[in-house]
Design a protein around this motif. Structure first.
Motif, short mmCIF file in Angstrom:
data_model
loop_
_atom_site.label_atom_id
_atom_site.label_comp_id
_atom_site.label_asym_id
_atom_site.label_seq_id
_atom_site.Cartn_x
_atom_site.Cartn_y
_atom_site.Cartn_z
N HIS A 111 0.85 -1.19 0.00
CA HIS A 111 0.00 0.00 0.00
C HIS A 111 0.88 1.24 0.00
CE1 HIS A 111 -2.85 3.02 1.59
NE2 HIS A 111 -3.78 2.26 1.04
N GLN A 112 0.72 2.08 -1.03
CA GLN A 112 1.48 3.33 -1.11
C GLN A 112 0.59 4.43 -1.70
OE1 GLN A 112 5.13 2.98 -3.35
NE2 GLN A 112 5.91 1.24 -2.14
N ASN A 113 0.68 5.61 -1.09
CA ASN A 113 -0.01 6.80 -1.62
C ASN A 113 -1.49 6.55 -1.93
OD1 ASN A 113 2.50 8.20 -1.60
ND2 ASN A 113 3.01 7.28 -3.58
N GLY A 114 -2.14 5.85 -1.03
CA GLY A 114 -3.58 5.62 -1.18
C GLY A 114 -3.95 4.51 -2.13
N HIS A 115 -2.98 3.76 -2.65
CA HIS A 115 -3.26 2.67 -3.57
C HIS A 115 -2.72 1.36 -3.02
CE1 HIS A 115 -4.75 5.24 -6.79
NE2 HIS A 115 -3.71 6.03 -6.59
N ARG A 116 -3.49 0.31 -3.18
CA ARG A 116 -3.06 -1.03 -2.78
C ARG A 116 -2.91 -1.88 -4.03
NH1 ARG A 116 -6.63 -2.37 0.98
NH2 ARG A 116 -5.20 -2.15 2.74
N LEU A 117 -1.75 -2.54 -4.17
CA LEU A 117 -1.49 -3.39 -5.31
C LEU A 117 -1.28 -4.84 -4.86
CD1 LEU A 117 1.03 -1.27 -7.44
CD2 LEU A 117 -1.48 -1.21 -7.43
N ILE A 118 -1.62 -5.74 -5.74
CA ILE A 118 -1.38 -7.17 -5.53
C ILE A 118 -0.49 -7.66 -6.66
CG2 ILE A 118 -2.42 -9.47 -5.55
CD1 ILE A 118 -4.97 -8.09 -4.41
N GLY A 119 0.58 -8.37 -6.32
CA GLY A 119 1.48 -8.90 -7.33
C GLY A 119 1.75 -10.38 -7.13
N VAL A 120 1.97 -11.08 -8.25
CA VAL A 120 2.33 -12.49 -8.20
C VAL A 120 3.48 -12.72 -9.17
CG1 VAL A 120 1.59 -14.87 -8.62
CG2 VAL A 120 -0.03 -13.23 -7.65
N VAL A 121 4.53 -13.37 -8.70
CA VAL A 121 5.67 -13.77 -9.54
C VAL A 121 5.85 -15.27 -9.38
CG1 VAL A 121 8.18 -13.67 -9.81
CG2 VAL A 121 6.88 -11.56 -9.46
N LEU A 122 5.90 -15.98 -10.51
CA LEU A 122 6.10 -17.43 -10.52
C LEU A 122 7.34 -17.77 -11.34
CD1 LEU A 122 2.42 -18.61 -11.23
CD2 LEU A 122 3.51 -18.27 -9.01
N GLY A 123 8.24 -18.57 -10.75
CA GLY A 123 9.34 -19.09 -11.55
C GLY A 123 10.67 -18.41 -11.41
N GLY A 124 10.91 -17.68 -10.32
CA GLY A 124 12.24 -17.10 -10.13
C GLY A 124 13.30 -18.19 -10.06
N LYS A 125 14.46 -17.90 -10.62
CA LYS A 125 15.53 -18.90 -10.60
C LYS A 125 16.21 -19.00 -9.23
CE LYS A 125 15.43 -20.22 -14.95
NZ LYS A 125 15.16 -21.63 -15.34
N SER A 172 15.90 -17.25 -4.92
CA SER A 172 15.06 -16.51 -3.99
C SER A 172 15.25 -15.00 -4.19
CB SER A 172 15.41 -16.89 -2.55
OG SER A 172 14.62 -16.17 -1.63
N LYS A 173 16.49 -14.58 -4.36
CA LYS A 173 16.78 -13.16 -4.58
C LYS A 173 16.09 -12.64 -5.83
CE LYS A 173 20.66 -9.94 -5.13
NZ LYS A 173 22.15 -9.82 -5.23
N GLU A 174 16.07 -13.46 -6.88
CA GLU A 174 15.48 -13.03 -8.14
C GLU A 174 14.00 -12.74 -8.02
OE1 GLU A 174 14.51 -15.40 -12.07
OE2 GLU A 174 16.64 -14.86 -12.04
N ARG A 175 13.27 -13.60 -7.26
CA ARG A 175 11.83 -13.36 -7.14
C ARG A 175 11.54 -12.03 -6.44
NH1 ARG A 175 10.22 -18.02 -2.71
NH2 ARG A 175 11.81 -17.49 -1.18
N TYR A 176 12.36 -11.67 -5.43
CA TYR A 176 12.17 -10.40 -4.74
C TYR A 176 12.54 -9.23 -5.65
CZ TYR A 176 11.73 -13.13 -0.44
OH TYR A 176 11.32 -14.03 0.53
N GLN A 177 13.57 -9.40 -6.47
CA GLN A 177 13.95 -8.35 -7.42
C GLN A 177 12.86 -8.13 -8.45
OE1 GLN A 177 17.68 -9.90 -8.87
NE2 GLN A 177 18.90 -8.67 -7.43
N LEU A 178 12.33 -9.21 -8.98
CA LEU A 178 11.25 -9.12 -9.96
C LEU A 178 10.02 -8.43 -9.36
CD1 LEU A 178 11.49 -12.64 -11.66
CD2 LEU A 178 11.64 -10.44 -12.86
N MET A 179 9.64 -8.84 -8.15
CA MET A 179 8.47 -8.25 -7.51
C MET A 179 8.69 -6.77 -7.24
SD MET A 179 5.37 -8.77 -6.55
CE MET A 179 5.14 -10.55 -6.29
N THR A 180 9.87 -6.41 -6.77
CA THR A 180 10.17 -4.99 -6.50
C THR A 180 10.07 -4.17 -7.77
OG1 THR A 180 11.63 -5.56 -4.64
CG2 THR A 180 11.94 -3.39 -5.66
N GLN A 181 10.62 -4.68 -8.86
CA GLN A 181 10.58 -3.95 -10.13
C GLN A 181 9.16 -3.74 -10.63
OE1 GLN A 181 13.07 -5.81 -13.07
NE2 GLN A 181 14.95 -5.54 -11.89
N ILE A 182 8.35 -4.80 -10.65
CA ILE A 182 7.00 -4.65 -11.21
C ILE A 182 6.09 -3.85 -10.27
CG2 ILE A 182 7.22 -6.70 -12.66
CD1 ILE A 182 5.56 -8.27 -10.66
N MET A 183 6.33 -3.95 -8.97
CA MET A 183 5.56 -3.14 -8.02
C MET A 183 5.92 -1.66 -8.16
SD MET A 183 3.29 -4.42 -5.86
CE MET A 183 2.75 -5.86 -4.97
#
Length: 386
Positions: free
Chosen positions: A228-242, A244-255
């Motif tokens: 939740h940021q600036n009055g907006h709530r987002l939901i994200g899903v990432v499947l298939g990171g190579k 553990s670090k990659e899945r967090y990087q991918l989620m951070t980027q798309i969020m």
């Protein structure tokens, strides 16, 4: 020349970083109206891994809301629950824990034993609970999802999509706003010990509210998240990171990219508008586990990848069907053999009994025949004496 190099280097690094992530599936939606802000192969089937436990929690929250359970109810671990592999609390058969502790153990530690305890409480057996989960998922609009267990442990028939999982996360927020707050937990106390969350996104991303990590060799590293940021709530899903670090990087980027977009109250495309008729089997993401990925062939492109995965999936399913069929035939043959043996035994026993009966009858007749003259003689003697 140097000026040109300075321009080309960042461009090169940009493309390299994009390629290095490899194949994955992802989606981000606006939780206010379900509009799609980012999407990549959102309808591609994938192994859910421990994101399955979010459906287990949905079923638990539904039971709490309906009064079938309370947070303080004590649940008992079965032998099946106690035998679950890591990650787990380490419950022993017969050990008890509250519904609240089971929920927190699933969210913070991804505890397989706690998930099974919840599933067996609601479904009687984990297998039956899997069928209940699937039925509920379809009623929520998760049409490409099938659940086979409460944990997400490997099962070739257990599949989902990033789109379906985003629907699940969204519905948990809408249907259970009170229980949704459990997902923000960063630790919980159990038996005098503080157990900390394994979800780095919850701890590190600004405005993060939850939700769940997942990993198997087949799925790769998965992540379901909300923020939740600036009055907006987002939901994200990432499947298939190579990794553990990659899945967090991918989620951070798309969020980050999605929060930077302008938001519309009337989305042109919402999550329910995504086509859900895909039957492409899930990829086997990592070169580990019982079904090692054919990494050299997968690198040749999507066409080869889909063919390899389809062949692998079909072979596994056919093997599973043959194995089950063989087991059933063996059991059936065993039953027939036992029935024949029992019938034969009964016939032999009946024959023996009949023979014994005839022999006994003959003996009685012989005894009677021998006894009759003696009786007559005695009677005659008595009469003479009188």
């Amino acid at each position: 020349m140097k000026f040109t190099q300075l321009i080309l280097i960042p461009v090169f690094l940009f493309f390299v970083s994009g390629i290095s992530y490899g194949r994955h599936a992802a989606i981000v939606i606006d939780a206010d109206n379900g509009s799609i802000l980012h999407e990549l192969e959102a309808n591609q089937r994938w192994f859910p891994a421990s994101l399955t436990k979010v459906m287990t929690l949905y079923m638990t929250f539904d039971a709490l809301k309906e009064g079938q359970l309370s947070l303080q109810d004590a649940l008992t671990a079965s032998s099946h629950a106690a035998r679950q592999p890591n990650s787990k609390l380490g419950l022993r058969q017969g050990e008890k824990l509250t519904v609240r502790d089971a929920i927190l153990a699933v969210i913070t530690r991804s505890a397989n034993d706690a998930a099974v305890v919840l599933g067996e409480e609601l479904g009687g057996t984990e297998e039956n609970f899997g069928a209940m989960m699937t039925a509920k998922a379809h009623s929520l609009g998760m049409s490409s999802t099938r659940f086979m267990n409460a944990t997400g442990l490997p099962n070739d028939l257990q599949v989902t999509t990033s789109r379906d999982l985003a629907v699940l996360a969204w519905r948990i927020q809408l249907d259970f706003p009170v229980y949704y707050q459990f997902f923000s937990a960063q630790s919980f106390d159990y038996k005098g010990t503080t157990l900390r969350s394994i979800n780095a996104f919850v701890k590190n991303y600004p405005g993060a509210e939850g939700m769940k990590t997942g990993f198997t060799c087949g799925s790769g590293y998965n992540l379901m998240a909300s923020a939740h940021q600036n009055g907006h709530r987002l939901i994200g899903v990432v499947l298939g990171g190579k990794t553990s670090k990659e899945r967090y990087q991918l989620m951070t980027q798309i969020m980050d990219a999605s929060f930077a977009k302008s938001f519309s109250t009337e989305p042109s495309r919402d999550i329910y508008s995504i086509e859900t008729s895909s039957i492409t089997p899930p990829p086997y993401q990592l070169d580990c586990g019982s079904h090692r990925a054919t990494s050299n062939l997968l690198a040749q492109g999507d066409g080869v990848r889909k063919h390899i995965n389809h062949a692998r999936h079909s072979k596994r399913v056919q093997h599973h069907i043959k194995r089950v069929s063989k087991a059933k035939n063996t059991k059936r043959a065993s039953r027939v053999s036992k029935n024949k043996s029992a019938t034969k035994t009964r016939k032999v026993s009946k024959t023996k009994i009949t023979a014994k009966t005839k022999s006994a009858s003959k003996s009685r007749k012989t005894i009677k025949a021998k006894t009759a003259p003696k009786t007559k003689s005695v009677s005659t003697t008595r009469k003479t004496n009188s």
